[in-house]
Design an enzyme around this catalytic site. Structure first.
Site, PDB file in Angstrom:
ATOM      1  N   HIS A 136      27.819  46.010  29.021  1.00 47.45           N
ATOM      2  CA  HIS A 136      28.929  46.512  29.721  1.00 47.45           C
ATOM      3  C   HIS A 136      30.038  46.873  28.654  1.00 47.45           C
ATOM      4  O   HIS A 136      30.584  45.865  27.722  1.00 47.45           O
ATOM      5  CB  HIS A 136      29.587  44.904  30.248  1.00 47.45           C
ATOM      6  CG  HIS A 136      28.724  44.390  31.591  1.00 47.45           C
ATOM      7  ND1 HIS A 136      28.914  43.415  32.031  1.00 47.45           N
ATOM      8  CD2 HIS A 136      27.730  45.100  32.241  1.00 47.45           C
ATOM      9  CE1 HIS A 136      27.917  43.279  33.383  1.00 47.45           C
ATOM     10  NE2 HIS A 136      27.277  44.615  33.160  1.00 47.45           N
ATOM     11  N   TYR A 151      30.212  37.252  42.385  1.00 45.75           N
ATOM     12  CA  TYR A 151      30.816  36.311  41.621  1.00 45.75           C
ATOM     13  C   TYR A 151      30.919  34.956  42.042  1.00 45.75           C
ATOM     14  O   TYR A 151      31.227  34.024  41.444  1.00 45.75           O
ATOM     15  CB  TYR A 151      32.494  36.954  41.077  1.00 45.75           C
ATOM     16  CG  TYR A 151      32.401  38.031  40.588  1.00 45.75           C
ATOM     17  CD1 TYR A 151      31.642  38.274  39.189  1.00 45.75           C
ATOM     18  CD2 TYR A 151      33.049  39.184  40.790  1.00 45.75           C
ATOM     19  CE1 TYR A 151      31.648  39.406  38.287  1.00 45.75           C
ATOM     20  CE2 TYR A 151      32.929  40.466  39.948  1.00 45.75           C
ATOM     21  CZ  TYR A 151      32.276  40.536  38.828  1.00 45.75           C
ATOM     22  OH  TYR A 151      32.275  41.453  38.107  1.00 45.75           O
ATOM     23  N   ASP A 195      38.947  36.226  30.294  1.00 48.08           N
ATOM     24  CA  ASP A 195      38.212  37.246  30.820  1.00 48.08           C
ATOM     25  C   ASP A 195      38.922  38.407  31.724  1.00 48.08           C
ATOM     26  O   ASP A 195      39.038  38.356  32.905  1.00 48.08           O
ATOM     27  CB  ASP A 195      37.141  36.778  31.576  1.00 48.08           C
ATOM     28  CG  ASP A 195      36.141  37.768  32.337  1.00 48.08           C
ATOM     29  OD1 ASP A 195      36.104  38.930  32.024  1.00 48.08           O
ATOM     30  OD2 ASP A 195      35.066  37.152  33.202  1.00 48.08           O
ATOM     31  N   GLU A 226      24.263  37.339  31.537  1.00 50.39           N
ATOM     32  CA  GLU A 226      25.451  37.932  30.970  1.00 50.39           C
ATOM     33  C   GLU A 226      26.302  36.897  30.298  1.00 50.39           C
ATOM     34  O   GLU A 226      26.520  35.780  30.474  1.00 50.39           O
ATOM     35  CB  GLU A 226      26.525  38.549  31.953  1.00 50.39           C
ATOM     36  CG  GLU A 226      27.617  38.987  31.371  1.00 50.39           C
ATOM     37  CD  GLU A 226      28.454  40.071  32.328  1.00 50.39           C
ATOM     38  OE1 GLU A 226      28.124  39.927  33.469  1.00 50.39           O
ATOM     39  OE2 GLU A 226      29.539  40.478  31.877  1.00 50.39           O
ATOM     40  N   GLU A 258      33.326  48.128  33.142  1.00 48.79           N
ATOM     41  CA  GLU A 258      33.721  47.534  34.238  1.00 48.79           C
ATOM     42  C   GLU A 258      35.324  47.400  34.370  1.00 48.79           C
ATOM     43  O   GLU A 258      35.720  46.293  34.154  1.00 48.79           O
ATOM     44  CB  GLU A 258      33.024  46.201  34.197  1.00 48.79           C
ATOM     45  CG  GLU A 258      31.604  46.086  34.362  1.00 48.79           C
ATOM     46  CD  GLU A 258      31.043  44.625  34.404  1.00 48.79           C
ATOM     47  OE1 GLU A 258      30.457  44.196  34.998  1.00 48.79           O
ATOM     48  OE2 GLU A 258      31.568  44.056  33.302  1.00 48.79           O
ATOM     49  N   HIS A 292      24.606  43.996  39.916  1.00 49.42           N
ATOM     50  CA  HIS A 292      25.183  42.493  39.644  1.00 49.42           C
ATOM     51  C   HIS A 292      25.451  41.548  40.611  1.00 49.42           C
ATOM     52  O   HIS A 292      25.701  41.926  41.660  1.00 49.42           O
ATOM     53  CB  HIS A 292      26.806  43.176  39.050  1.00 49.42           C
ATOM     54  CG  HIS A 292      27.420  42.136  38.144  1.00 49.42           C
ATOM     55  ND1 HIS A 292      27.725  40.633  38.553  1.00 49.42           N
ATOM     56  CD2 HIS A 292      27.843  42.163  36.795  1.00 49.42           C
ATOM     57  CE1 HIS A 292      28.095  40.024  37.599  1.00 49.42           C
ATOM     58  NE2 HIS A 292      28.370  40.907  36.396  1.00 49.42           N
ATOM     59  N   HIS A 341      39.554  42.714  31.552  1.00 48.72           N
ATOM     60  CA  HIS A 341      38.879  43.779  30.994  1.00 48.72           C
ATOM     61  C   HIS A 341      40.244  44.895  30.929  1.00 48.72           C
ATOM     62  O   HIS A 341      40.846  44.941  32.038  1.00 48.72           O
ATOM     63  CB  HIS A 341      37.876  44.730  32.061  1.00 48.72           C
ATOM     64  CG  HIS A 341      36.684  43.505  32.278  1.00 48.72           C
ATOM     65  ND1 HIS A 341      35.647  43.787  33.000  1.00 48.72           N
ATOM     66  CD2 HIS A 341      36.577  42.348  31.626  1.00 48.72           C
ATOM     67  CE1 HIS A 341      34.828  42.656  32.901  1.00 48.72           C
ATOM     68  NE2 HIS A 341      35.265  41.822  32.096  1.00 48.72           N
ATOM     69  N   HIS A 376      26.207  35.836  35.924  1.00 49.39           N
ATOM     70  CA  HIS A 376      26.808  34.886  35.105  1.00 49.39           C
ATOM     71  C   HIS A 376      26.360  33.537  35.114  1.00 49.39           C
ATOM     72  O   HIS A 376      26.084  33.163  36.202  1.00 49.39           O
ATOM     73  CB  HIS A 376      28.407  34.870  35.327  1.00 49.39           C
ATOM     74  CG  HIS A 376      29.211  36.132  35.279  1.00 49.39           C
ATOM     75  ND1 HIS A 376      30.523  36.122  35.544  1.00 49.39           N
ATOM     76  CD2 HIS A 376      28.770  37.192  34.824  1.00 49.39           C
ATOM     77  CE1 HIS A 376      30.907  37.466  35.321  1.00 49.39           C
ATOM     78  NE2 HIS A 376      29.967  38.236  35.186  1.00 49.39           N
ATOM     79  N   ASP A 383      28.303  41.838  27.123  1.00 42.76           N
ATOM     80  CA  ASP A 383      29.632  42.283  27.703  1.00 42.76           C
ATOM     81  C   ASP A 383      30.543  42.349  26.512  1.00 42.76           C
ATOM     82  O   ASP A 383      30.922  41.269  25.900  1.00 42.76           O
ATOM     83  CB  ASP A 383      30.129  41.613  28.880  1.00 42.76           C
ATOM     84  CG  ASP A 383      31.440  41.931  29.395  1.00 42.76           C
ATOM     85  OD1 ASP A 383      32.429  42.281  28.653  1.00 42.76           O
ATOM     86  OD2 ASP A 383      31.636  42.369  30.710  1.00 42.76           O
ATOM     87  N   ARG A 391      32.343  39.586  47.851  1.00 48.47           N
ATOM     88  CA  ARG A 391      33.244  38.416  48.266  1.00 48.47           C
ATOM     89  C   ARG A 391      32.568  37.766  49.393  1.00 48.47           C
ATOM     90  O   ARG A 391      33.381  36.744  50.045  1.00 48.47           O
ATOM     91  CB  ARG A 391      34.616  38.978  48.772  1.00 48.47           C
ATOM     92  CG  ARG A 391      35.328  38.984  47.782  1.00 48.47           C
ATOM     93  CD  ARG A 391      36.854  39.954  47.869  1.00 48.47           C
ATOM     94  NE  ARG A 391      36.533  41.352  47.219  1.00 48.47           N
ATOM     95  CZ  ARG A 391      36.674  42.487  47.910  1.00 48.47           C
ATOM     96  NH1 ARG A 391      36.811  42.111  49.383  1.00 48.47           N
ATOM     97  NH2 ARG A 391      36.480  43.560  47.501  1.00 48.47           N
ATOM     98  N   HIS A 411      33.774  40.109  26.918  1.00 49.60           N
ATOM     99  CA  HIS A 411      33.385  38.698  27.022  1.00 49.60           C
ATOM    100  C   HIS A 411      33.188  38.048  25.453  1.00 49.60           C
ATOM    101  O   HIS A 411      33.367  36.935  25.210  1.00 49.60           O
ATOM    102  CB  HIS A 411      32.065  38.561  27.897  1.00 49.60           C
ATOM    103  CG  HIS A 411      32.548  38.790  29.325  1.00 49.60           C
ATOM    104  ND1 HIS A 411      31.494  38.688  30.356  1.00 49.60           N
ATOM    105  CD2 HIS A 411      33.597  39.233  30.113  1.00 49.60           C
ATOM    106  CE1 HIS A 411      31.992  38.898  31.486  1.00 49.60           C
ATOM    107  NE2 HIS A 411      33.282  39.238  31.401  1.00 49.60           N
TER     108      HIS A 411
HETATM  109 ZN    ZN Z   1      29.476  40.265  34.981  1.00 51.51          ZN
HETATM  110 MN    MN Z   2      30.669  42.053  32.403  1.00 49.67          MN
HETATM  111 MN    MN Z   3      34.403  40.084  33.171  1.00 49.48          MN
END
Ligand code: ZN
Ligand code: MN
Ligand code: MN
Length: 282
Positions: free
Chosen positions: A214, A69, A227, A143, A259, A66, A229, A106, A177, A36, A180
């Site tokens: 993923h 984000y 998106d 990804e 994930e 990873h 999960h 991403h 993924d 974050r 995704h």
């Molecule tokens: Zn990802």
């Molecule tokens: Mn993923």
């Molecule tokens: Mn995702």
């Protein structure tokens, strides 16, 4: 196929390895810093040493990263793009320090500027990153995304386009993924749909570039671009999709990580891993 899950680094990088070991992960994915925040304290030698010791003792392999984000390498805003690029370059550097083979990212969101503009900004960012890290071995895995909002990367063509234009193709790979891809419109629930999806991935990108998977079930339906999960077998993908994937000899040896949502005791991961192991005949 090494199976595992994304692990928290709370308390230190080496704690992610301990967490993974404690629930029988053969591979794990981690953030190399707070997800974050843009910045991070540089890694200290002792922390790196503790991480390497824990990794060697655990036998978990591979451990890969990873990216945060926050990073948007497709941003149309120059300041946001610069900030994203600097942060990403720093993260790739941390992977090199930790000797992680790859970092999943991403591709980014074009924010209204259009997919073509977004794609060229991503390519420019990657070229700059690799130029700065010329002597490192870290591979960047693009990804596939669900295509939520203005995010790019929900078509194999997008990923192929970035790879074609990037000056450092040998430093790029793909992360698939399941949630995704399905939300993006690639069906995986039947042998026919699954085969078509993998065949088109092979044709447009080449399966040799696929480096990680993923494993997430999907709250949204096929083509929903949502998106979200959910636990294995509890979403719209269902168990059959994972059975097809886990028994595909072409994907043998690829690291596969969950994930999916979980609490601190990770009992959800334990349940999902046991479901997945029950599906695999390889
Ligand atoms: Zn990802
Ligand atoms: Mn993923
Ligand atoms: Mn995702």
């Amino acid at each position: 196929m090494p199976l595992g899950a994304h692990m928290s680094i709370a308390g230190g990088m080496d704690k992610s390895v301990a967490r993974g070991s404690s629930i029988g992960c053969e591979t794990i994915q981690i953030f190399t810093k707070s997800n974050r925040q843009w910045r991070a304290k540089p890694l200290e030698a002792e922390e790196v040493a503790r991480f390497q010791e824990a990794r060697a003792a655990s036998g978990i392999d591979p451990i890969f990263a990873h990216a945060a984000y926050l990073i948007n390498l497709a941003s149309p805003d120059d300041d946001a793009w610069d900030k994203s690029l600097e942060s990403f370059i720093m993260e790739v550097g941390r992977c090199a320090t930790l000797k992680l083979p790859f970092i999943v990212v991403h591709p980014g969101a074009h924010g209204g500027a259009g997919e073509d503009t977004g794609l060229s900004r991503i390519t420019r960012a990657l070229d700059e990153c690799f130029t700065r890290h010329k002597d490192e071995q870290v591979t960047v895995l693009l990804e596939i995304t669900a295509g939520q909002g203005s995010s790019i990367g929900y078509k194999f063509e997008h990923l192929a386009g970035i790879m074609e234009r990037c000056l450092y193709l040998e430093r790029l790979g793909i992360c698939f993924d399941t949630c995704h891809a399905f939300a993006a419109g690639y069906d995986l629930r039947t042998p026919e749909g699954y085969e078509q999806t993998i065949a088109s991935l092979d044709r447009l990108i080449g399966l040799e570039h696929l480096k990680a998977i993923h494993l997430n079930d999907s709250l949204g339906d096929l083509g929903s671009h949502l998106d979200r999960h959910v636990h294995i077998g509890m979403g719209n993908l269902g168990l059959e999709a994972f059975r097809l994937l886990l028994n595909d000899p072409r994907l043998k040896r690829l690291p596969m990580v969950l994930e999916t949502p979980k609490g601190p005791d990770m009992k959800e991961d334990v349940a999902n891993l046991s479901t997945l192991r029950g599906l695999s005949r390889l």
